[in-house]
Design a protein around this motif. Structure first.
Motif, short mmCIF file in Angstrom:
data_model
loop_
_atom_site.label_atom_id
_atom_site.label_comp_id
_atom_site.label_asym_id
_atom_site.label_seq_id
_atom_site.Cartn_x
_atom_site.Cartn_y
_atom_site.Cartn_z
N THR A 39 -0.89 -5.75 -20.58
CA THR A 39 -1.77 -4.76 -19.99
C THR A 39 -1.18 -4.35 -18.65
O THR A 39 -0.72 -5.19 -17.88
CB THR A 39 -3.19 -5.32 -19.78
N GLN A 40 -1.20 -3.09 -18.40
CA GLN A 40 -0.62 -2.58 -17.18
C GLN A 40 -1.66 -2.65 -16.07
O GLN A 40 -2.79 -2.21 -16.24
CB GLN A 40 -0.16 -1.15 -17.40
N LYS A 41 -1.23 -3.16 -14.93
CA LYS A 41 -2.13 -3.26 -13.80
C LYS A 41 -1.86 -2.11 -12.86
O LYS A 41 -0.74 -1.90 -12.41
CB LYS A 41 -1.93 -4.60 -13.09
N ARG A 42 -2.87 -1.37 -12.56
CA ARG A 42 -2.72 -0.22 -11.67
C ARG A 42 -3.53 -0.45 -10.40
O ARG A 42 -4.41 -1.29 -10.34
CB ARG A 42 -3.22 1.05 -12.36
N GLY A 43 -3.22 0.34 -9.43
CA GLY A 43 -3.97 0.26 -8.19
C GLY A 43 -3.08 -0.23 -7.05
O GLY A 43 -1.88 -0.43 -7.19
N MET A 44 -3.67 -0.41 -5.90
CA MET A 44 -2.94 -0.81 -4.71
C MET A 44 -3.30 -2.24 -4.32
O MET A 44 -3.56 -2.54 -3.17
CB MET A 44 -3.25 0.15 -3.55
N ALA A 45 -3.32 -3.13 -5.30
CA ALA A 45 -3.69 -4.51 -5.01
C ALA A 45 -2.64 -5.19 -4.14
O ALA A 45 -2.94 -6.13 -3.42
CB ALA A 45 -3.87 -5.28 -6.31
N ALA A 46 -1.38 -4.71 -4.19
CA ALA A 46 -0.33 -5.34 -3.41
C ALA A 46 -0.44 -4.99 -1.93
O ALA A 46 0.06 -5.72 -1.07
CB ALA A 46 1.03 -4.92 -3.94
N LEU A 47 -1.05 -3.86 -1.62
CA LEU A 47 -1.18 -3.44 -0.23
C LEU A 47 -2.60 -3.69 0.24
O LEU A 47 -3.56 -3.17 -0.32
CB LEU A 47 -0.84 -1.95 -0.09
N LYS A 48 -2.72 -4.45 1.28
CA LYS A 48 -4.05 -4.73 1.82
C LYS A 48 -4.48 -3.59 2.75
O LYS A 48 -3.68 -3.03 3.49
CB LYS A 48 -4.03 -6.04 2.63
N ASN A 49 -5.72 -3.25 2.69
CA ASN A 49 -6.33 -2.22 3.54
C ASN A 49 -5.63 -0.87 3.42
O ASN A 49 -5.46 -0.15 4.40
CB ASN A 49 -6.33 -2.67 5.01
N TRP A 50 -5.19 -0.51 2.22
CA TRP A 50 -4.54 0.77 2.01
C TRP A 50 -5.60 1.83 1.76
O TRP A 50 -6.57 1.60 1.04
CB TRP A 50 -3.61 0.71 0.81
N LYS A 51 -5.39 3.00 2.35
CA LYS A 51 -6.27 4.13 2.07
C LYS A 51 -5.43 5.38 1.96
O LYS A 51 -4.32 5.44 2.48
CB LYS A 51 -7.34 4.27 3.17
N LYS A 52 -5.96 6.36 1.29
CA LYS A 52 -5.25 7.61 1.10
C LYS A 52 -5.04 8.30 2.43
O LYS A 52 -5.97 8.37 3.24
CB LYS A 52 -6.08 8.49 0.16
N PRO A 53 -3.84 8.83 2.71
CA PRO A 53 -3.62 9.48 4.01
C PRO A 53 -4.43 10.77 4.13
O PRO A 53 -4.63 11.50 3.17
CB PRO A 53 -2.12 9.76 4.04
N SER A 54 -4.84 11.06 5.34
CA SER A 54 -5.56 12.31 5.59
C SER A 54 -4.57 13.38 6.02
O SER A 54 -3.39 13.11 6.26
CB SER A 54 -6.61 12.09 6.69
N MET A 55 -5.03 14.62 6.13
CA MET A 55 -4.15 15.73 6.52
C MET A 55 -3.60 15.55 7.93
O MET A 55 -2.52 16.04 8.25
CB MET A 55 -4.90 17.05 6.41
N ASP A 56 -4.31 14.84 8.77
CA ASP A 56 -3.85 14.62 10.15
C ASP A 56 -2.63 13.69 10.19
O ASP A 56 -1.86 13.71 11.16
CB ASP A 56 -4.97 14.02 11.00
N GLU A 57 -2.44 12.89 9.17
CA GLU A 57 -1.33 11.94 9.16
C GLU A 57 -0.03 12.54 8.60
O GLU A 57 1.02 11.93 8.73
CB GLU A 57 -1.71 10.70 8.34
#
Length: 119
Positions: A39-57
């Motif tokens: 089963t393929q594992k998806r997501g950002m489990a390897a990165l802690k406290n990751w969030k999608k970047p905003s336009m300001d970034e």
């Protein structure tokens, strides 16, 4: 009545088909079991406290899009012209040095000689 080798051949042929069928079924079972268990594992489990970047970034553009595009098109056009010149040069050298035998001279000579023999 069949000769002995024909019976032997038919018996071995059936044995070979049975063996091939068994191997195919085993391969199918192994492949399907592997597909079920993997089963393929998806997501950002390897990165802690990751969030999608905003336009300001995102970085701010340093030049107008038109200038950037014109510069890129000039670069790609120059590369295309260079590759085209290289291809045409190579094709011209090859056509001068290689005999592509576009006209079947041997066949024409054979037909002409055959026609003279008949006359």
């Amino acid at each position: 009545h069949q000769p002995p080798f024909a019976r032997f051949f038919a018996k071995n042929l059936k044995r070979q088909f049975d063996l091939i069928f068994t191997m195919m079924v085993q391969r199918l079972l192994v492949t399907s079991a592997r597909a079920v268990t993997m089963t393929q594992k998806r997501g950002m489990a390897a990165l802690k406290n990751w969030k999608k970047p905003s336009m300001d970034e995102y970085p701010i553009p340093t030049e107008p899009w038109g200038q950037y595009k014109a510069r890129k098109l000039q670069y790609f056009g120059a590369r295309f012209a260079g590759f085209l010149a290289f291809f045409l040069f190579t094709a011209s050298v090859a056509s001068q040095r290689m005999d592509f035998q576009m006209t079947p001279h041997a066949l024409i000579d054979e037909v002409v000689a055959e026609g003279k023999r008949k006359n």
